[in-house]
Write an enzyme that holds these catalytic residues in place. Structure first.
Site, PDB file in Angstrom:
ATOM      1  CB  THR A 132      -0.896  -0.013   1.268  1.00 31.94           C
ATOM      2  OG1 THR A 132      -1.561   1.232   1.378  1.00 31.94           O
ATOM      3  CG2 THR A 132      -0.079  -0.229   2.542  1.00 31.94           C
ATOM      4  CG  ASP A 133      -1.207   4.969  -0.983  1.00 31.23           C
ATOM      5  OD1 ASP A 133      -1.758   4.336  -0.061  1.00 31.23           O
ATOM      6  OD2 ASP A 133      -1.801   5.828  -1.664  1.00 31.23           O
ATOM      7  CD  GLU A 134      -3.548   3.593   4.388  1.00 32.72           C
ATOM      8  OE1 GLU A 134      -3.360   3.494   5.621  1.00 32.72           O
ATOM      9  OE2 GLU A 134      -4.676   3.579   3.878  1.00 32.72           O
ATOM     10  CE1 TYR A 158      -3.482  -2.623   5.633  1.00 26.81           C
ATOM     11  CE2 TYR A 158      -3.371  -0.271   5.145  1.00 26.81           C
ATOM     12  CZ  TYR A 158      -3.394  -1.595   4.716  1.00 26.81           C
ATOM     13  OH  TYR A 158      -3.322  -1.876   3.371  1.00 26.81           O
TER      14      TYR A 158
HETATM   15  P1  NAD Z   1      -9.649  -7.328   2.038  1.00 28.82           P
HETATM   16  O1  NAD Z   1      -9.675  -7.037   3.489  1.00 28.82           O
HETATM   17  O2  NAD Z   1     -10.865  -7.058   1.227  1.00 28.82           O
HETATM   18  O3  NAD Z   1      -9.297  -8.873   1.806  1.00 28.82           O
HETATM   19  C1  NAD Z   1      -8.302  -9.527   2.516  1.00 28.82           C
HETATM   20  C2  NAD Z   1      -8.437 -11.024   2.242  1.00 28.82           C
HETATM   21  O4  NAD Z   1      -7.376 -11.688   2.942  1.00 28.82           O
HETATM   22  C3  NAD Z   1      -9.750 -11.621   2.745  1.00 28.82           C
HETATM   23  O5  NAD Z   1     -10.284 -12.494   1.775  1.00 28.82           O
HETATM   24  C4  NAD Z   1      -9.345 -12.393   4.001  1.00 28.82           C
HETATM   25  O6  NAD Z   1     -10.172 -13.504   4.263  1.00 28.82           O
HETATM   26  C5  NAD Z   1      -7.931 -12.801   3.653  1.00 28.82           C
HETATM   27  N1  NAD Z   1      -7.105 -13.041   4.844  1.00 28.82           N
HETATM   28  C6  NAD Z   1      -6.994 -12.235   5.937  1.00 28.82           C
HETATM   29  N2  NAD Z   1      -6.159 -12.792   6.836  1.00 28.82           N
HETATM   30  C7  NAD Z   1      -5.718 -13.963   6.274  1.00 28.82           C
HETATM   31  C8  NAD Z   1      -4.832 -14.971   6.713  1.00 28.82           C
HETATM   32  N3  NAD Z   1      -4.229 -14.903   7.916  1.00 28.82           N
HETATM   33  N4  NAD Z   1      -4.604 -16.022   5.903  1.00 28.82           N
HETATM   34  C9  NAD Z   1      -5.219 -16.116   4.679  1.00 28.82           C
HETATM   35  N5  NAD Z   1      -6.083 -15.192   4.242  1.00 28.82           N
HETATM   36  C10 NAD Z   1      -6.329 -14.125   5.031  1.00 28.82           C
HETATM   37  O7  NAD Z   1      -8.388  -6.563   1.470  1.00 28.82           O
HETATM   38  P2  NAD Z   1      -8.187  -5.842   0.062  1.00 28.82           P
HETATM   39  O8  NAD Z   1      -8.718  -4.467   0.145  1.00 28.82           O
HETATM   40  O9  NAD Z   1      -8.629  -6.757  -0.996  1.00 28.82           O
HETATM   41  O10 NAD Z   1      -6.588  -5.725   0.049  1.00 28.82           O
HETATM   42  C11 NAD Z   1      -5.791  -6.789  -0.466  1.00 28.82           C
HETATM   43  C12 NAD Z   1      -4.337  -6.419  -0.311  1.00 28.82           C
HETATM   44  O11 NAD Z   1      -4.070  -5.218  -1.025  1.00 28.82           O
HETATM   45  C13 NAD Z   1      -3.899  -6.156   1.123  1.00 28.82           C
HETATM   46  O12 NAD Z   1      -2.614  -6.676   1.292  1.00 28.82           O
HETATM   47  C14 NAD Z   1      -3.899  -4.641   1.233  1.00 28.82           C
HETATM   48  O13 NAD Z   1      -2.959  -4.210   2.191  1.00 28.82           O
HETATM   49  C15 NAD Z   1      -3.495  -4.252  -0.160  1.00 28.82           C
HETATM   50  N6  NAD Z   1      -3.970  -2.940  -0.633  1.00 28.82           N
HETATM   51  C16 NAD Z   1      -5.298  -2.614  -0.548  1.00 28.82           C
HETATM   52  C17 NAD Z   1      -5.736  -1.394  -1.062  1.00 28.82           C
HETATM   53  C18 NAD Z   1      -7.195  -0.988  -1.012  1.00 28.82           C
HETATM   54  O14 NAD Z   1      -7.513   0.157  -1.371  1.00 28.82           O
HETATM   55  N7  NAD Z   1      -8.117  -1.860  -0.624  1.00 28.82           N
HETATM   56  C19 NAD Z   1      -4.814  -0.521  -1.650  1.00 28.82           C
HETATM   57  C20 NAD Z   1      -3.470  -0.876  -1.694  1.00 28.82           C
HETATM   58  C21 NAD Z   1      -3.062  -2.109  -1.204  1.00 28.82           C
HETATM   59  O1  DAU Z   2      -4.194   3.959   0.431  1.00 30.00           O
HETATM   60  C1  DAU Z   2      -4.393   2.581   0.306  1.00 30.00           C
HETATM   61  C2  DAU Z   2      -5.260   2.100   1.440  1.00 30.00           C
HETATM   62  O2  DAU Z   2      -6.590   2.544   1.147  1.00 30.00           O
HETATM   63  C3  DAU Z   2      -5.233   0.595   1.625  1.00 30.00           C
HETATM   64  O3  DAU Z   2      -3.940   0.200   1.981  1.00 30.00           O
HETATM   65  C4  DAU Z   2      -6.229   0.167   2.706  1.00 30.00           C
HETATM   66  O4  DAU Z   2      -6.257  -1.238   2.809  1.00 30.00           O
HETATM   67  C5  DAU Z   2      -7.598   0.678   2.313  1.00 30.00           C
HETATM   68  O5  DAU Z   2      -8.541   0.355   3.312  1.00 30.00           O
HETATM   69  C6  DAU Z   2      -7.563   2.184   2.096  1.00 30.00           C
HETATM   70  O6  DAU Z   2      -7.310   2.883   3.331  1.00 30.00           O
HETATM   71  P1  DAU Z   2      -8.084   4.234   3.727  1.00 30.00           P
HETATM   72  O7  DAU Z   2      -8.035   4.384   5.190  1.00 30.00           O
HETATM   73  O8  DAU Z   2      -7.643   5.364   2.888  1.00 30.00           O
HETATM   74  O9  DAU Z   2      -9.569   3.825   3.230  1.00 30.00           O
HETATM   75  P2  DAU Z   2     -11.022   4.027   3.874  1.00 30.00           P
HETATM   76  O10 DAU Z   2     -12.005   3.645   2.818  1.00 30.00           O
HETATM   77  O11 DAU Z   2     -11.145   3.409   5.206  1.00 30.00           O
HETATM   78  O12 DAU Z   2     -11.086   5.608   4.050  1.00 30.00           O
HETATM   79  C7  DAU Z   2     -10.922   6.474   2.946  1.00 30.00           C
HETATM   80  C8  DAU Z   2     -10.965   7.887   3.489  1.00 30.00           C
HETATM   81  O13 DAU Z   2     -12.324   8.163   3.929  1.00 30.00           O
HETATM   82  C9  DAU Z   2     -10.089   8.111   4.694  1.00 30.00           C
HETATM   83  O14 DAU Z   2      -9.553   9.438   4.633  1.00 30.00           O
HETATM   84  C10 DAU Z   2     -11.046   7.990   5.883  1.00 30.00           C
HETATM   85  C11 DAU Z   2     -12.353   8.504   5.315  1.00 30.00           C
HETATM   86  N1  DAU Z   2     -13.575   7.904   5.891  1.00 30.00           N
HETATM   87  C12 DAU Z   2     -13.660   6.555   5.953  1.00 30.00           C
HETATM   88  C13 DAU Z   2     -14.780   5.937   6.480  1.00 30.00           C
HETATM   89  C14 DAU Z   2     -14.869   4.433   6.564  1.00 30.00           C
HETATM   90  C15 DAU Z   2     -14.634   8.711   6.308  1.00 30.00           C
HETATM   91  O15 DAU Z   2     -14.548   9.963   6.216  1.00 30.00           O
HETATM   92  N2  DAU Z   2     -15.744   8.116   6.821  1.00 30.00           N
HETATM   93  C16 DAU Z   2     -15.861   6.760   6.948  1.00 30.00           C
HETATM   94  O16 DAU Z   2     -16.909   6.285   7.461  1.00 30.00           O
END
Ligand code: NAD
Ligand code: DAU
Length: 375
Positions: A132-134, A158
């Site tokens: 992630t970019d975080e 996280y």
């Molecule tokens: P998600 O939470 O939707 O899915 C995570 C999946 O991993 C689920 O299916 C869960 O059952 C599985 N999992 C969790 N713990 C596990 C374990 N111990 N063993 C096996 N499986 C397990 O997450 P996502 O949003 O699809 O993100 C996927 C990946 O991409 C993560 O590594 C996250 O950090 C990264 N990522 C997400 C975003 C985003 O915006 N969602 C952006 C950048 C990177």
């Molecule tokens: O940047 C990549 C990341 O993006 C991934 O690594 C994470 O897995 C993914 O969950 C996401 O993280 P964020 O914290 O940015 O996503 P989230 O959707 O939780 O929140 C997006 C923005 O919206 C953040 O600034 C918090 C805000 N927010 C979120 C929720 C859930 C609100 O204002 N209200 C809300 O109820």
């Protein structure tokens, strides 16, 4: 074949579906099925012999080792993680367990498997870590976007756990020669996104007539990428990425949260107007009968990062990847997907989801809307 972890989650399931739509190469989909894992994301391929689903935990090195020895994948694509920042604030332990210890266990199993391959197998093998970019922390309004050389400065449990996992992956390449690749991506959105995250939460709350919670002043900026663009970037890095390198992936789509929420309300006003006696029903921004009326400012997320932005020039320059969707096209498709998939939404919102909503939102001060206004 390839071995995918976390392939029942949001991005992982999109990746598996895209992969099988574009290639005949089978996938072992290894997922623990936590609250975020959902086999309903994969119903379209549940009779497909190219998709082998195995429920399991990446911390279980022995089970992973057995699967690798049996199926002999040419690559591991590692999505499995605890992914929600707010959950990491309420309970960081699971994040350390899965994201750090789990990635370590997976790397150990991968290293043992890879060491036993012949020279050709060793050279062809890849371990692609999805991050992630975080990990780079937060930006000021005028700072340049994150590059691959930006110093790590994670601010939430996280992002700290993801940063640790990135470092472990890096060390396995430098120390053992494991052929690793890492992608650091910005915020994804699209189909199958679990409605604890901003975009699907807003769509589902809006339609249910519930408050649309904006943390703090809503001026935090995220760089949004449509999920299929992320999947394409991962495929491309797997195919041609340089070993040991990291690639930043982003949408060149910086948006303040409040603007994202306004856009969602306006699209919903057009596609699914609110029941209302207003003559302006469905008219975006009219303020009467609009979903915007449900916007509620609530107490901010502790340690909330102000701005993320990705400089995605390296992956474009070296591998020719750039996003196909604009925010305008991607967000409209996303809203339409949620409107067309009510059963999926109802299913994920049952059970534990309600406990999470109560835990995360009930303690927030919902009167902040009176102080800040809703426009
Ligand atoms: P998600 O939470 O939707 O899915 C995570 C999946 O991993 C689920 O299916 C869960 O059952 C599985 N999992 C969790 N713990 C596990 C374990 N111990 N063993 C096996 N499986 C397990 O997450 P996502 O949003 O699809 O993100 C996927 C990946 O991409 C993560 O590594 C996250 O950090 C990264 N990522 C997400 C975003 C985003 O915006 N969602 C952006 C950048 C990177
Ligand atoms: O940047 C990549 C990341 O993006 C991934 O690594 C994470 O897995 C993914 O969950 C996401 O993280 P964020 O914290 O940015 O996503 P989230 O959707 O939780 O929140 C997006 C923005 O919206 C953040 O600034 C918090 C805000 N927010 C979120 C929720 C859930 C609100 O204002 N209200 C809300 O109820």
């Amino acid at each position: 074949m390839i071995f995918v972890t976390g392939g029942a989650g949001f991005i992982g399931s999109n990746f598996v579906l895209d992969w099988l739509a574009q290639s005949d190469e089978p996938v072992i989909n290894f997922d623990k099925l936590t609250y975020a894992g959902n086999l309903n994301n994969l119903t379209s391929i549940n009779q497909d012999p190219r998709h082998i689903f195995v429920q399991g935990d990446i911390c279980d090195t022995a089970l992973v080792a057995t699967l690798l020895a049996t199926h002999k994948p040419r690559a591991i694509v590692h999505f499995a993680a605890e992914s929600h920042v707010d959950r990491s604030i309420h309970g960081p332990g699971e994040f350390v367990t899965t994201n750090i210890n789990g990635t370590f266990s997976l790397l150990e199993a991968a290293r043992a498997y890879w060491s036993g391959l012949d020279d050709a197998g060793k050279a062809a093998f890849r371990f692609l870590h999805v991050s992630t970019d975080e990990v780079y922390g937060t930006l000021g309004p005028d700072d340049a976007p994150f590059t691959e050389t930006t110093t790590y400065a994670p601010n939430s449990p996280y992002s700290a756990s993801k940063a640790a996992s990135d470092h472990l992956v890096r060390s396995y390449h430098h120390t053992y020669g494991l052929p690793t690749l890492t992608t650091n991506c910005s915020n994804n959105y699209g189909p199958y996104h679990f409605p604890e995250k901003l975009i699907p939460l807003i769509i589902t709350n809006a339609r249910a007539g519930k408050p649309l919670p904006i943390y703090g002043d809503g001026q935090q900026v995220r760089d949004w990428l449509y999920v299929s663009d992320h999947c394409a970037a991962i495929r491309r890095v797997l195919e041609a990425g340089r070993l040991g390198e990291t690639y930043n992936v982003g949408g060149w789509n910086e948006k303040a949260n409040l603007d994202v929420v306004h856009t969602l309300c306006d699209i919903l006003d057009q596609l699914d107007p609110k029941e209302s006696a207003s003559p302006f029903k469905g008219e975006a921004g009219s303020g009467m009968g609009s979903y915007r009326d449900q916007i509620t400012y609530v107490t901010d997320r502790p340690g909330h990062d102000r701005r993320y932005a990705i400089d995605a020039r390296k992956i474009e320059r070296e591998l020719g990847w750039k996003p196909a969707e604009t925010f305008e096209t991607g967000i409209r498709k996303t809203v339409q997907w949620y409107l067309d998939n009510q059963e999926w939404v109802r299913d994920v919102q049952s059970g534990d989801y309600l406990n999470w909503v109560a835990k995360n939102y009930q303690q927030r001060d919902e009167n902040r809307g009176d102080k800040l206004g809703t426009a």
